[in-house]
Design a protein around this motif. Sequence first.
Motif, PDB file in Angstrom:
ATOM      1  N   HIS A 132       0.811  -1.127   0.070  1.00 34.26           N
ATOM      2  CA  HIS A 132       0.028   0.078   0.085  1.00 34.26           C
ATOM      3  C   HIS A 132       0.969   1.160   0.052  1.00 34.26           C
ATOM      4  O   HIS A 132       1.754   1.309   0.904  1.00 34.26           O
ATOM      5  CB  HIS A 132      -0.812   0.070   1.164  1.00 34.26           C
ATOM      6  CG  HIS A 132      -1.679  -1.156   1.384  1.00 34.26           C
ATOM      7  ND1 HIS A 132      -3.063  -1.262   0.971  1.00 34.26           N
ATOM      8  CD2 HIS A 132      -1.584  -2.387   2.055  1.00 34.26           C
ATOM      9  CE1 HIS A 132      -3.621  -2.366   1.163  1.00 34.26           C
ATOM     10  NE2 HIS A 132      -2.791  -2.865   1.984  1.00 34.26           N
ATOM     11  N   SER A 133       0.515   2.262  -0.726  1.00 33.27           N
ATOM     12  CA  SER A 133       1.134   3.512  -0.912  1.00 33.27           C
ATOM     13  C   SER A 133      -0.019   4.561  -1.272  1.00 33.27           C
ATOM     14  O   SER A 133      -0.964   3.993  -1.685  1.00 33.27           O
ATOM     15  CB  SER A 133       2.244   3.491  -1.803  1.00 33.27           C
ATOM     16  OG  SER A 133       2.044   3.695  -3.201  1.00 33.27           O
ATOM     17  N   PRO A 134       0.394   5.643  -0.976  1.00 32.55           N
ATOM     18  CA  PRO A 134      -0.580   6.839  -1.509  1.00 32.55           C
ATOM     19  C   PRO A 134      -1.142   6.628  -2.891  1.00 32.55           C
ATOM     20  O   PRO A 134      -2.080   7.057  -3.066  1.00 32.55           O
ATOM     21  CB  PRO A 134      -0.083   8.101  -1.220  1.00 32.55           C
ATOM     22  CG  PRO A 134       0.877   7.942  -0.041  1.00 32.55           C
ATOM     23  CD  PRO A 134       1.416   6.294  -0.501  1.00 32.55           C
ATOM     24  N   ARG A 135      -0.213   6.120  -3.801  1.00 32.15           N
ATOM     25  CA  ARG A 135      -0.436   6.001  -5.146  1.00 32.15           C
ATOM     26  C   ARG A 135      -0.831   4.958  -5.654  1.00 32.15           C
ATOM     27  O   ARG A 135      -1.260   4.686  -6.725  1.00 32.15           O
ATOM     28  CB  ARG A 135       0.697   6.541  -6.041  1.00 32.15           C
ATOM     29  CG  ARG A 135       1.346   7.926  -5.706  1.00 32.15           C
ATOM     30  CD  ARG A 135       2.477   8.315  -6.515  1.00 32.15           C
ATOM     31  NE  ARG A 135       3.655   7.465  -5.839  1.00 32.15           N
ATOM     32  CZ  ARG A 135       4.581   7.017  -6.744  1.00 32.15           C
ATOM     33  NH1 ARG A 135       4.702   7.402  -8.015  1.00 32.15           N
ATOM     34  NH2 ARG A 135       5.436   6.403  -6.220  1.00 32.15           N
ATOM     35  N   ILE A 136      -0.770   3.803  -5.111  1.00 35.22           N
ATOM     36  CA  ILE A 136      -1.156   2.337  -5.804  1.00 35.22           C
ATOM     37  C   ILE A 136      -1.097   1.286  -4.316  1.00 35.22           C
ATOM     38  O   ILE A 136      -0.656   1.323  -3.360  1.00 35.22           O
ATOM     39  CB  ILE A 136       0.325   1.850  -6.564  1.00 35.22           C
ATOM     40  CG1 ILE A 136      -0.143   0.706  -7.299  1.00 35.22           C
ATOM     41  CG2 ILE A 136       1.319   1.606  -5.660  1.00 35.22           C
ATOM     42  CD1 ILE A 136       0.805   0.425  -8.372  1.00 35.22           C
ATOM     43  N   HIS A 137      -1.880   0.364  -4.724  1.00 38.76           N
ATOM     44  CA  HIS A 137      -2.331  -0.813  -3.801  1.00 38.76           C
ATOM     45  C   HIS A 137      -2.079  -2.237  -4.930  1.00 38.76           C
ATOM     46  O   HIS A 137      -2.893  -2.103  -5.739  1.00 38.76           O
ATOM     47  CB  HIS A 137      -3.662  -0.692  -3.204  1.00 38.76           C
ATOM     48  CG  HIS A 137      -3.789  -1.819  -2.646  1.00 38.76           C
ATOM     49  ND1 HIS A 137      -5.338  -2.418  -2.390  1.00 38.76           N
ATOM     50  CD2 HIS A 137      -3.298  -2.771  -1.671  1.00 38.76           C
ATOM     51  CE1 HIS A 137      -5.434  -3.545  -1.990  1.00 38.76           C
ATOM     52  NE2 HIS A 137      -4.289  -3.637  -1.494  1.00 38.76           N
TER      53      HIS A 137
END
Length: 111
Positions: free
Chosen positions: A43-48
């Motif tokens: 998980h990151s702010p831009r992608i999962h």
Amino acid sequence: MSTSSLIIDRIEITDLFTRFARLLDQRRWDDAGTVFADDVEFHSPRIHVRGIDKVADLMRQGEVEGERTQHTTTDLLIEADGDRAAVSRSCTTSATVDHPTGQVACDRSAR
């Protein structure tokens, strides 16, 4: 849990972070299964993404031609509770990139 089991668990968790840093530095994307479970989630702010193949692909996509990295993991804090553990750490990444005018170096830090 016995003290010796707790110590062994902490050593194994620490080694896991070291193996992950080396995997990144050596660009061994196909070895992601040696540090992650098959059902890993990123998980990151831009992608999962979910799944070992997708995580390996994500690491592969972040590769920069001519870049060499050194990931340094410090301040590992492991809170074990039975067969589960919560881990926090600091990571500094030094990168050197080949450039026509010479090498360019930069540092990045993460927690």
